[in-house]
Design a protein around this motif. Structure first.
Motif, PDB file in Angstrom:
ATOM      1  N   THR A 184       0.839  -1.206   0.000  1.00 35.56           N
ATOM      2  CA  THR A 184       0.000   0.000   0.000  1.00 35.56           C
ATOM      3  C   THR A 184       0.871   1.252   0.000  1.00 35.56           C
ATOM      4  OG1 THR A 184      -1.748  -1.168   1.161  1.00 35.56           O
ATOM      5  CG2 THR A 184      -1.805   1.228   1.239  1.00 35.56           C
ATOM      6  N   TYR A 185       1.894   1.274   0.854  1.00 35.77           N
ATOM      7  CA  TYR A 185       2.809   2.414   0.850  1.00 35.77           C
ATOM      8  C   TYR A 185       3.545   2.521  -0.478  1.00 35.77           C
ATOM      9  CZ  TYR A 185       2.145   3.186   5.851  1.00 35.77           C
ATOM     10  OH  TYR A 185       1.618   3.461   7.074  1.00 35.77           O
ATOM     11  N   GLY A 186       3.949   1.383  -1.024  1.00 33.78           N
ATOM     12  CA  GLY A 186       4.628   1.394  -2.312  1.00 33.78           C
ATOM     13  C   GLY A 186       3.730   1.925  -3.423  1.00 33.78           C
ATOM     14  N   ALA A 187       2.465   1.525  -3.399  1.00 32.98           N
ATOM     15  CA  ALA A 187       1.522   2.020  -4.403  1.00 32.98           C
ATOM     16  C   ALA A 187       1.299   3.516  -4.249  1.00 32.98           C
ATOM     17  CB  ALA A 187       0.196   1.269  -4.292  1.00 32.98           C
ATOM     18  N   ALA A 188       1.221   3.984  -3.001  1.00 34.36           N
ATOM     19  CA  ALA A 188       1.049   5.420  -2.770  1.00 34.36           C
ATOM     20  C   ALA A 188       2.240   6.197  -3.317  1.00 34.36           C
ATOM     21  CB  ALA A 188       0.864   5.699  -1.283  1.00 34.36           C
ATOM     22  N   PHE A 189       3.441   5.707  -3.079  1.00 32.37           N
ATOM     23  CA  PHE A 189       4.620   6.379  -3.615  1.00 32.37           C
ATOM     24  C   PHE A 189       4.630   6.331  -5.139  1.00 32.37           C
ATOM     25  CE2 PHE A 189       6.570   6.049   0.619  1.00 32.37           C
ATOM     26  CZ  PHE A 189       7.014   7.353   0.735  1.00 32.37           C
ATOM     27  N   TYR A 190       4.229   5.208  -5.691  1.00 32.73           N
ATOM     28  CA  TYR A 190       4.209   5.064  -7.146  1.00 32.73           C
ATOM     29  C   TYR A 190       3.234   6.049  -7.782  1.00 32.73           C
ATOM     30  CZ  TYR A 190       4.165   2.683 -11.669  1.00 32.73           C
ATOM     31  OH  TYR A 190       4.261   2.384 -13.000  1.00 32.73           O
ATOM     32  N   VAL A 191       2.092   6.259  -7.132  1.00 34.93           N
ATOM     33  CA  VAL A 191       1.083   7.165  -7.681  1.00 34.93           C
ATOM     34  C   VAL A 191       1.448   8.623  -7.420  1.00 34.93           C
ATOM     35  CG1 VAL A 191      -1.315   7.923  -7.453  1.00 34.93           C
ATOM     36  CG2 VAL A 191      -0.789   5.494  -7.596  1.00 34.93           C
ATOM     37  N   TYR A 192       1.812   8.956  -6.182  1.00 38.68           N
ATOM     38  CA  TYR A 192       1.974  10.369  -5.815  1.00 38.68           C
ATOM     39  C   TYR A 192       3.393  10.901  -5.947  1.00 38.68           C
ATOM     40  CZ  TYR A 192      -2.760   9.874  -4.187  1.00 38.68           C
ATOM     41  OH  TYR A 192      -4.105   9.643  -4.136  1.00 38.68           O
ATOM     42  N   GLU A 193       4.379  10.058  -5.929  1.00 33.64           N
ATOM     43  CA  GLU A 193       5.752  10.525  -6.114  1.00 33.64           C
ATOM     44  C   GLU A 193       6.183  10.385  -7.581  1.00 33.64           C
ATOM     45  OE1 GLU A 193       8.136  11.683  -3.771  1.00 33.64           O
ATOM     46  OE2 GLU A 193       6.549  11.809  -2.273  1.00 33.64           O
ATOM     47  N   ASP A 194       5.898   9.223  -8.162  1.00 28.83           N
ATOM     48  CA  ASP A 194       6.328   8.967  -9.533  1.00 28.83           C
ATOM     49  C   ASP A 194       5.306   9.414 -10.577  1.00 28.83           C
ATOM     50  OD1 ASP A 194       8.600   7.847  -8.469  1.00 28.83           O
ATOM     51  OD2 ASP A 194       7.840   5.799  -8.565  1.00 28.83           O
TER      52      ASP A 194
ATOM     53  N   LEU B 172      -5.026  12.458  -8.178  1.00 33.06           N
ATOM     54  CA  LEU B 172      -4.033  11.433  -8.513  1.00 33.06           C
ATOM     55  C   LEU B 172      -2.784  12.020  -9.153  1.00 33.06           C
ATOM     56  CD1 LEU B 172      -6.383   8.656  -9.933  1.00 33.06           C
ATOM     57  CD2 LEU B 172      -5.377   8.804  -7.658  1.00 33.06           C
ATOM     58  N   SER B 173      -2.642  13.329  -9.072  1.00 28.51           N
ATOM     59  CA  SER B 173      -1.468  13.973  -9.662  1.00 28.51           C
ATOM     60  C   SER B 173      -0.296  13.913  -8.681  1.00 28.51           C
ATOM     61  CB  SER B 173      -1.786  15.423 -10.025  1.00 28.51           C
ATOM     62  OG  SER B 173      -2.124  16.144  -8.876  1.00 28.51           O
ATOM     63  N   PRO B 174       0.924  13.944  -9.184  1.00 29.90           N
ATOM     64  CA  PRO B 174       2.110  13.875  -8.319  1.00 29.90           C
ATOM     65  C   PRO B 174       2.183  15.086  -7.386  1.00 29.90           C
ATOM     66  CG  PRO B 174       2.726  13.655 -10.628  1.00 29.90           C
ATOM     67  CD  PRO B 174       1.288  13.979 -10.590  1.00 29.90           C
ATOM     68  N   THR B 175       2.734  14.863  -6.217  1.00 33.38           N
ATOM     69  CA  THR B 175       2.860  15.944  -5.228  1.00 33.38           C
ATOM     70  C   THR B 175       4.145  16.733  -5.409  1.00 33.38           C
ATOM     71  OG1 THR B 175       3.843  14.400  -3.660  1.00 33.38           O
ATOM     72  CG2 THR B 175       1.457  14.738  -3.528  1.00 33.38           C
ATOM     73  N   LYS B 176       4.941  16.381  -6.388  1.00 33.89           N
ATOM     74  CA  LYS B 176       6.231  17.035  -6.681  1.00 33.89           C
ATOM     75  C   LYS B 176       7.120  16.986  -5.454  1.00 33.89           C
ATOM     76  CE  LYS B 176       4.380  19.875 -10.318  1.00 33.89           C
ATOM     77  NZ  LYS B 176       2.963  20.074 -10.253  1.00 33.89           N
ATOM     78  N   ARG B 177       7.532  18.105  -4.905  1.00 30.93           N
ATOM     79  CA  ARG B 177       8.458  18.140  -3.774  1.00 30.93           C
ATOM     80  C   ARG B 177       7.747  18.202  -2.430  1.00 30.93           C
ATOM     81  NH1 ARG B 177      13.806  19.251  -4.958  1.00 30.93           N
ATOM     82  NH2 ARG B 177      14.022  20.109  -2.870  1.00 30.93           N
ATOM     83  N   ASP B 178       6.412  18.111  -2.420  1.00 34.86           N
ATOM     84  CA  ASP B 178       5.676  18.221  -1.175  1.00 34.86           C
ATOM     85  C   ASP B 178       5.715  16.952  -0.340  1.00 34.86           C
ATOM     86  OD1 ASP B 178       5.023  20.795  -1.829  1.00 34.86           O
ATOM     87  OD2 ASP B 178       3.086  20.270  -2.689  1.00 34.86           O
ATOM     88  N   GLY B 179       5.861  15.815  -0.967  1.00 31.11           N
ATOM     89  CA  GLY B 179       5.891  14.567  -0.244  1.00 31.11           C
ATOM     90  C   GLY B 179       4.503  14.098   0.153  1.00 31.11           C
ATOM     91  N   LEU B 180       4.453  13.033   0.935  1.00 29.87           N
ATOM     92  CA  LEU B 180       3.195  12.466   1.386  1.00 29.87           C
ATOM     93  C   LEU B 180       3.032  12.708   2.880  1.00 29.87           C
ATOM     94  CD1 LEU B 180       3.232   9.050  -0.470  1.00 29.87           C
ATOM     95  CD2 LEU B 180       1.887  11.047  -1.047  1.00 29.87           C
ATOM     96  N   ASP B 181       1.825  13.015   3.310  1.00 27.94           N
ATOM     97  CA  ASP B 181       1.529  13.216   4.733  1.00 27.94           C
ATOM     98  C   ASP B 181       0.841  11.965   5.248  1.00 27.94           C
ATOM     99  OD1 ASP B 181       1.119  14.194   7.219  1.00 27.94           O
ATOM    100  OD2 ASP B 181      -0.480  15.587   6.653  1.00 27.94           O
ATOM    101  N   TRP B 182       1.510  11.238   6.127  1.00 25.71           N
ATOM    102  CA  TRP B 182       0.987   9.954   6.596  1.00 25.71           C
ATOM    103  C   TRP B 182       0.149  10.081   7.849  1.00 25.71           C
ATOM    104  CZ3 TRP B 182       1.404   6.391   3.056  1.00 25.71           C
ATOM    105  CH2 TRP B 182       2.463   6.447   2.164  1.00 25.71           C
TER     106      TRP B 182
END
Length: 118
Positions: free
Chosen positions: A86-96, A107-117
């Motif tokens: 699940t974390y890997g999928a989140a990174f794949y969608v929001y980081e890549d 579903l767009s990338p967050t660029k340099r903002d990162g993910l808030d867990w």
């Protein structure tokens, strides 16, 4: 942390040049920001080892507690694999930006903002 690495490189270079005339010369930096940066780099490098040790200890204790050697395997398949995927999928969608071609803003990338867990 790019700036931190650049500062360290400059200080190492200056230290190397200065040690030709003063053999025991050392440059040190200290500030709350450097302490936090060092703490993050140390904990980030130790995290995989600590995680594996914790998993092995927990699974061993569970196997001993329930007298069943396959329970840790079942826990691994039903708990650890889905959480990490699940974390890997989140990174794949929001980081890549794997789903950015859909054009959906959520579903767009967050660029340099990162993910808030949180």
């Amino acid at each position: 942390f790019e700036l931190d690495m650049q500062i360290q490189d400059v200080l190492r270079e200056m230290e190397g040049r200065g040690q030709t005339t003063i053999p025991r010369l050392r440059y040190l930096t200290f500030s709350p920001a450097t302490v936090v940066t060092d703490l993050i780099s140390v904990t980030s490098s130790a995290l995989p080892t600590c995680f594996l040790i914790c998993v092995l200890i927990c699974f061993s204790l569970i196997a001993l507690w329930f007298n069943a050697m396959l329970v840790p395997f079942k826990l691994f398949v039903t708990v650890v694999v889905p959480v990490t995927w699940t974390y890997g999928a989140a990174f794949y969608v929001y980081e890549d930006g794997a789903l950015s071609w859909l054009g959906i803003p959520g579903l767009s990338p967050t660029k340099r903002d990162g993910l808030d867990w949180t």
